[in-house]
Scaffold this motif. Structure first.
Motif, PDB file in Angstrom:
ATOM      1  N   THR A 160       0.861  -1.186   0.000  1.00 28.23           N
ATOM      2  CA  THR A 160       0.000   0.000   0.000  1.00 28.23           C
ATOM      3  C   THR A 160       0.896   1.233   0.000  1.00 28.23           C
ATOM      4  O   THR A 160       1.670   1.430   0.946  1.00 28.23           O
ATOM      5  CB  THR A 160      -0.908   0.028   1.243  1.00 28.23           C
ATOM      6  OG1 THR A 160      -1.700  -1.154   1.284  1.00 28.23           O
ATOM      7  CG2 THR A 160      -1.814   1.252   1.216  1.00 28.23           C
ATOM      8  N   PRO A 161       0.834   2.062  -1.024  1.00 29.78           N
ATOM      9  CA  PRO A 161       1.681   3.264  -1.051  1.00 29.78           C
ATOM     10  C   PRO A 161       1.500   4.105   0.203  1.00 29.78           C
ATOM     11  O   PRO A 161       0.393   4.206   0.747  1.00 29.78           O
ATOM     12  CB  PRO A 161       1.186   4.004  -2.298  1.00 29.78           C
ATOM     13  CG  PRO A 161       0.619   2.927  -3.172  1.00 29.78           C
ATOM     14  CD  PRO A 161      -0.003   1.934  -2.230  1.00 29.78           C
ATOM     15  N   TYR A 162       2.575   4.698   0.662  1.00 29.86           N
ATOM     16  CA  TYR A 162       2.531   5.488   1.893  1.00 29.86           C
ATOM     17  C   TYR A 162       1.457   6.569   1.819  1.00 29.86           C
ATOM     18  O   TYR A 162       0.758   6.828   2.813  1.00 29.86           O
ATOM     19  CB  TYR A 162       3.895   6.134   2.159  1.00 29.86           C
ATOM     20  CG  TYR A 162       3.836   7.142   3.285  1.00 29.86           C
ATOM     21  CD1 TYR A 162       3.873   6.735   4.613  1.00 29.86           C
ATOM     22  CD2 TYR A 162       3.686   8.514   3.012  1.00 29.86           C
ATOM     23  CE1 TYR A 162       3.784   7.661   5.648  1.00 29.86           C
ATOM     24  CE2 TYR A 162       3.598   9.425   4.042  1.00 29.86           C
ATOM     25  CZ  TYR A 162       3.648   8.998   5.349  1.00 29.86           C
ATOM     26  OH  TYR A 162       3.541   9.909   6.368  1.00 29.86           O
ATOM     27  N   GLU A 163       1.316   7.206   0.662  1.00 27.47           N
ATOM     28  CA  GLU A 163       0.347   8.304   0.525  1.00 27.47           C
ATOM     29  C   GLU A 163      -1.077   7.816   0.822  1.00 27.47           C
ATOM     30  O   GLU A 163      -1.880   8.553   1.400  1.00 27.47           O
ATOM     31  CB  GLU A 163       0.419   8.898  -0.881  1.00 27.47           C
ATOM     32  CG  GLU A 163       1.709   9.635  -1.193  1.00 27.47           C
ATOM     33  CD  GLU A 163       2.892   8.706  -1.448  1.00 27.47           C
ATOM     34  OE1 GLU A 163       4.043   9.187  -1.429  1.00 27.47           O
ATOM     35  OE2 GLU A 163       2.662   7.487  -1.662  1.00 27.47           O
ATOM     36  N   VAL A 164      -1.383   6.572   0.421  1.00 32.14           N
ATOM     37  CA  VAL A 164      -2.709   6.004   0.698  1.00 32.14           C
ATOM     38  C   VAL A 164      -2.872   5.746   2.193  1.00 32.14           C
ATOM     39  O   VAL A 164      -3.909   6.068   2.791  1.00 32.14           O
ATOM     40  CB  VAL A 164      -2.916   4.710  -0.112  1.00 32.14           C
ATOM     41  CG1 VAL A 164      -4.246   4.046   0.259  1.00 32.14           C
ATOM     42  CG2 VAL A 164      -2.870   5.001  -1.611  1.00 32.14           C
ATOM     43  N   SER A 165      -1.835   5.178   2.804  1.00 27.11           N
ATOM     44  CA  SER A 165      -1.884   4.926   4.248  1.00 27.11           C
ATOM     45  C   SER A 165      -2.035   6.235   5.015  1.00 27.11           C
ATOM     46  O   SER A 165      -2.793   6.314   5.995  1.00 27.11           O
ATOM     47  CB  SER A 165      -0.606   4.208   4.700  1.00 27.11           C
ATOM     48  OG  SER A 165      -0.502   2.930   4.112  1.00 27.11           O
ATOM     49  N   ARG A 166      -1.332   7.262   4.579  1.00 23.90           N
ATOM     50  CA  ARG A 166      -1.402   8.566   5.249  1.00 23.90           C
ATOM     51  C   ARG A 166      -2.813   9.140   5.155  1.00 23.90           C
ATOM     52  O   ARG A 166      -3.364   9.650   6.141  1.00 23.90           O
ATOM     53  CB  ARG A 166      -0.381   9.517   4.616  1.00 23.90           C
ATOM     54  CG  ARG A 166      -0.367  10.933   5.182  1.00 23.90           C
ATOM     55  CD  ARG A 166       0.077  10.964   6.631  1.00 23.90           C
ATOM     56  NE  ARG A 166       0.085  12.319   7.163  1.00 23.90           N
ATOM     57  CZ  ARG A 166       1.190  13.045   7.320  1.00 23.90           C
ATOM     58  NH1 ARG A 166       2.373  12.542   7.002  1.00 23.90           N
ATOM     59  NH2 ARG A 166       1.131  14.258   7.813  1.00 23.90           N
ATOM     60  N   MET A 167      -3.421   9.040   3.980  1.00 23.70           N
ATOM     61  CA  MET A 167      -4.777   9.545   3.806  1.00 23.70           C
ATOM     62  C   MET A 167      -5.749   8.794   4.710  1.00 23.70           C
ATOM     63  O   MET A 167      -6.614   9.393   5.365  1.00 23.70           O
ATOM     64  CB  MET A 167      -5.205   9.410   2.349  1.00 23.70           C
ATOM     65  CG  MET A 167      -6.628   9.875   2.073  1.00 23.70           C
ATOM     66  SD  MET A 167      -7.161   9.528   0.383  1.00 23.70           S
ATOM     67  CE  MET A 167      -7.255   7.718   0.431  1.00 23.70           C
ATOM     68  N   MET A 168      -5.601   7.465   4.775  1.00 21.63           N
ATOM     69  CA  MET A 168      -6.477   6.655   5.627  1.00 21.63           C
ATOM     70  C   MET A 168      -6.287   7.009   7.097  1.00 21.63           C
ATOM     71  O   MET A 168      -7.263   7.075   7.858  1.00 21.63           O
ATOM     72  CB  MET A 168      -6.191   5.166   5.391  1.00 21.63           C
ATOM     73  CG  MET A 168      -6.581   4.679   4.007  1.00 21.63           C
ATOM     74  SD  MET A 168      -6.006   2.992   3.682  1.00 21.63           S
ATOM     75  CE  MET A 168      -6.897   2.065   4.931  1.00 21.63           C
ATOM     76  N   ALA A 169      -5.051   7.247   7.499  1.00 21.11           N
ATOM     77  CA  ALA A 169      -4.781   7.605   8.892  1.00 21.11           C
ATOM     78  C   ALA A 169      -5.417   8.943   9.242  1.00 21.11           C
ATOM     79  O   ALA A 169      -6.015   9.104  10.320  1.00 21.11           O
ATOM     80  CB  ALA A 169      -3.275   7.650   9.130  1.00 21.11           C
ATOM     81  N   GLU A 170      -5.304   9.905   8.343  1.00 15.08           N
ATOM     82  CA  GLU A 170      -5.890  11.223   8.595  1.00 15.08           C
ATOM     83  C   GLU A 170      -7.415  11.142   8.687  1.00 15.08           C
ATOM     84  O   GLU A 170      -8.029  11.785   9.551  1.00 15.08           O
ATOM     85  CB  GLU A 170      -5.473  12.192   7.499  1.00 15.08           C
ATOM     86  CG  GLU A 170      -3.994  12.575   7.553  1.00 15.08           C
ATOM     87  CD  GLU A 170      -3.565  13.431   6.388  1.00 15.08           C
ATOM     88  OE1 GLU A 170      -4.303  13.474   5.386  1.00 15.08           O
ATOM     89  OE2 GLU A 170      -2.494  14.073   6.480  1.00 15.08           O
ATOM     90  N   MET A 171      -8.019  10.331   7.817  1.00 11.98           N
ATOM     91  CA  MET A 171      -9.476  10.180   7.829  1.00 11.98           C
ATOM     92  C   MET A 171      -9.948   9.454   9.086  1.00 11.98           C
ATOM     93  O   MET A 171     -10.981   9.791   9.669  1.00 11.98           O
ATOM     94  CB  MET A 171      -9.930   9.431   6.578  1.00 11.98           C
ATOM     95  CG  MET A 171      -9.741  10.198   5.281  1.00 11.98           C
ATOM     96  SD  MET A 171     -10.090   9.183   3.814  1.00 11.98           S
ATOM     97  CE  MET A 171     -11.825   8.811   4.068  1.00 11.98           C
ATOM     98  N   SER A 172      -9.201   8.443   9.512  1.00 14.03           N
ATOM     99  CA  SER A 172      -9.606   7.631  10.665  1.00 14.03           C
ATOM    100  C   SER A 172      -9.403   8.355  11.986  1.00 14.03           C
ATOM    101  O   SER A 172     -10.242   8.283  12.890  1.00 14.03           O
ATOM    102  CB  SER A 172      -8.819   6.312  10.688  1.00 14.03           C
ATOM    103  OG  SER A 172      -9.036   5.564   9.510  1.00 14.03           O
ATOM    104  N   LEU A 173      -8.297   9.082  12.109  1.00 16.36           N
ATOM    105  CA  LEU A 173      -7.961   9.701  13.385  1.00 16.36           C
ATOM    106  C   LEU A 173      -8.663  11.037  13.608  1.00 16.36           C
ATOM    107  O   LEU A 173      -9.147  11.321  14.698  1.00 16.36           O
ATOM    108  CB  LEU A 173      -6.450   9.908  13.475  1.00 16.36           C
ATOM    109  CG  LEU A 173      -5.594   8.648  13.604  1.00 16.36           C
ATOM    110  CD1 LEU A 173      -4.122   9.008  13.471  1.00 16.36           C
ATOM    111  CD2 LEU A 173      -5.851   7.947  14.921  1.00 16.36           C
ATOM    112  N   GLY A 174      -8.716  11.859  12.571  1.00 18.27           N
ATOM    113  CA  GLY A 174      -9.230  13.206  12.762  1.00 18.27           C
ATOM    114  C   GLY A 174      -8.335  13.977  13.718  1.00 18.27           C
ATOM    115  O   GLY A 174      -7.125  13.772  13.779  1.00 18.27           O
TER     116      GLY A 174
END
Length: 262
Positions: free
Chosen positions: A109-123
């Motif tokens: 999973t590209p880092y950029e995708v993981s980063r986006m998911m983390a930002e969406m999940s954590l807020g």
């Protein structure tokens, strides 16, 4: 496009014993890195002894000791980039050399995708951290730890130290990727425990605390203290209820009640 440090790391794999594939060398390297870091972080003497023996077993796989001497240089490359944040170093390296097994559901999973998911999940986690001092993260299928790295980066961007304000419980089924996940999470300075096991069956094969775990405990105590206390209270309440039921069954009340309804 691969990070330039990952490219340099992958090129270094080609300098090793030609009797081993790049994937084999990479797997052994990750295991040795795991042993070295986990041994220093372990509070258990028996685990430290086992990790030392495991490390030496890996060393014996390289008859040419020049290969072993290359390991610290490669470790320095990896740790420097991982600690600097912003890249899933081992995940990217594994994808570059074809070390991921699609049959086991392993995909990069590209880092950029993981980063986006983390930002969406954590807020915004500031309110929660300010209230209890930390947040806990559960990663039941950690892979090489890329999602945990992204979470650490998001938390850090919000002004919090991953070593003091995050506790991670990361589980990975594959032994090889478990080693990768541990090294990356440890090198990133995240406090927590990395487990080689099955999140569905709850089987555990191996586990290790990260080097940041002691500092986290010193500051925050046990990450699940509230849950443990709630479980103890529930157990005490259940024990009291059972005692009350036994008391009622021994009393004449049940017999008197039956007599009324007969």
């Amino acid at each position: 496009m691969a990070h330039q440090a990952v490219t340099a790391f992958v090129r270094a794999l080609d300098q090793f014993d030609r009797s081993k594939t790049r994937t084999e060398v990479f797997r052994i390297f990750c295991e040795m890195a795991f042993c070295a870091l986990a041994k220093r972080a372990s509070p258990f003497a028996d685990q430290r002894d086992r990790l030392e023996a495991q490390y030496m077993e890996c060393v014996r796989m390289f008859p040419n000791k020049d290969d072993v001497r290359r390991m610290p240089e490669m470790m320095a490359i990896a740790i420097q980039i991982i600690a600097a944040s912003g890249v899933d170093f081992f995940g990217q390296a594994a994808a570059e050399i074809g070390a991921l097994d699609a049959r086991l559901g392993q995909f990069f999973t590209p880092y950029e995708v993981s980063r986006m998911m983390a930002e969406m999940s954590l807020g915004d986690v500031s309110a929660q951290i300010e209230e209890q001092g930390f947040i806990t993260i559960s990663e039941p299928a950690a892979g090489a730890g890329g999602m945990v790295l992204a979470v650490a980066d998001v938390i850090e961007k919000q002004g919090f130290d991953p070593a003091r304000h995050i506790w991670v419980e990361a589980v990975e089924l594959s032994r090889a990727t478990f080693h990768m996940a541990y090294v990356q999470i440890a090198a990133r300075g995240v406090a927590g425990r990395v487990i080689n096991g099955n999140s569905l069956s709850l089987e555990t094969n191996d586990q290790a605390f990260t080097p940041a775990a002691p500092a986290y405990h010193a500051m925050n105590g046990h990450p699940f203290a509230k849950q443990q206390e709630a479980a103890r209270q529930a157990a005490r309440a259940e024990k009291a209820a059972q005692a009350r039921r036994r008391e009622l069954l021994r009393s004449p009340a049940p017999a008197a009640a039956r007599a009324v309804w007969q």
